[in-house]
Design a protein around this motif. Structure first.
Motif, short mmCIF file in Angstrom:
data_model
loop_
_atom_site.label_atom_id
_atom_site.label_comp_id
_atom_site.label_asym_id
_atom_site.label_seq_id
_atom_site.Cartn_x
_atom_site.Cartn_y
_atom_site.Cartn_z
N LEU A 13 0.82 -1.21 0.00
CA LEU A 13 0.00 0.00 0.00
C LEU A 13 0.86 1.26 0.00
CD1 LEU A 13 -2.82 -1.09 2.45
CD2 LEU A 13 -3.04 -0.63 0.00
N LEU A 14 1.93 1.26 0.79
CA LEU A 14 2.82 2.42 0.79
C LEU A 14 3.39 2.69 -0.59
CD1 LEU A 14 4.84 2.11 4.12
CD2 LEU A 14 3.37 3.99 3.44
N PRO A 24 8.65 2.33 5.54
CA PRO A 24 7.74 1.25 5.95
C PRO A 24 7.57 1.14 7.46
CG PRO A 24 9.82 0.34 5.24
CD PRO A 24 9.88 1.82 4.96
N LEU A 25 8.37 1.85 8.23
CA LEU A 25 8.27 1.79 9.69
C LEU A 25 7.29 2.81 10.26
CD1 LEU A 25 12.05 1.28 10.52
CD2 LEU A 25 10.28 -0.45 10.26
N GLY A 51 0.10 -10.43 9.84
CA GLY A 51 1.18 -11.12 9.13
C GLY A 51 0.94 -11.27 7.64
N VAL A 52 -0.27 -10.95 7.18
CA VAL A 52 -0.59 -11.10 5.77
C VAL A 52 -0.86 -9.75 5.14
CG1 VAL A 52 -2.17 -12.14 4.09
CG2 VAL A 52 -1.51 -13.40 6.13
N GLY A 53 -1.87 -9.03 5.65
CA GLY A 53 -2.20 -7.71 5.11
C GLY A 53 -3.65 -7.34 5.27
N TYR A 54 -4.07 -6.44 4.39
CA TYR A 54 -5.43 -5.90 4.42
C TYR A 54 -6.20 -6.41 3.23
CZ TYR A 54 -3.26 -2.62 7.62
OH TYR A 54 -2.56 -2.06 8.67
N ARG A 55 -7.53 -6.52 3.41
CA ARG A 55 -8.39 -7.02 2.33
C ARG A 55 -9.71 -6.28 2.39
NH1 ARG A 55 -11.49 -12.55 1.80
NH2 ARG A 55 -11.63 -12.22 4.03
N ILE A 56 -10.22 -5.91 1.22
CA ILE A 56 -11.55 -5.32 1.13
C ILE A 56 -12.54 -6.46 1.00
CG2 ILE A 56 -13.09 -3.90 -0.26
CD1 ILE A 56 -10.64 -2.26 -1.06
N THR A 57 -13.55 -6.44 1.86
CA THR A 57 -14.55 -7.52 1.86
C THR A 57 -15.80 -7.07 1.14
OG1 THR A 57 -15.39 -6.80 3.99
CG2 THR A 57 -13.69 -8.49 4.02
#
Length: 59
Positions: A13-14, A24-25, A51-57
């Motif tokens: 995303l960054l 990234p910090l 540990g994986v990330g973000y998701r749009i549901t």
């Protein structure tokens, strides 16, 4: 049209939204996701998998 990946990490995303040289910090992604969640309301439109990330549901 290309399908979006199932999950996006904070680093992805960054790079894609802000700048490829973004630090990234920082907590930029965390703060922005929190603001989006408040604006989008319930049910949660953005989920986090540690540990994986973000998701749009699809709510």
């Amino acid at each position: 049209m290309r399908a979006a990946p199932a999950f996006l990490s904070a680093e992805d995303l960054l790079e894609q939204v802000w700048d490829e040289y973004a630090n990234p910090l920082t907590n930029t992604v965390t703060v922005t996701i929190g603001r989006l969640r408040r604006k989008l309301g319930e049910p949660p439109a953005i989920t986090t998998t540690p540990g994986v990330g973000y998701r749009i549901t699809n709510a």
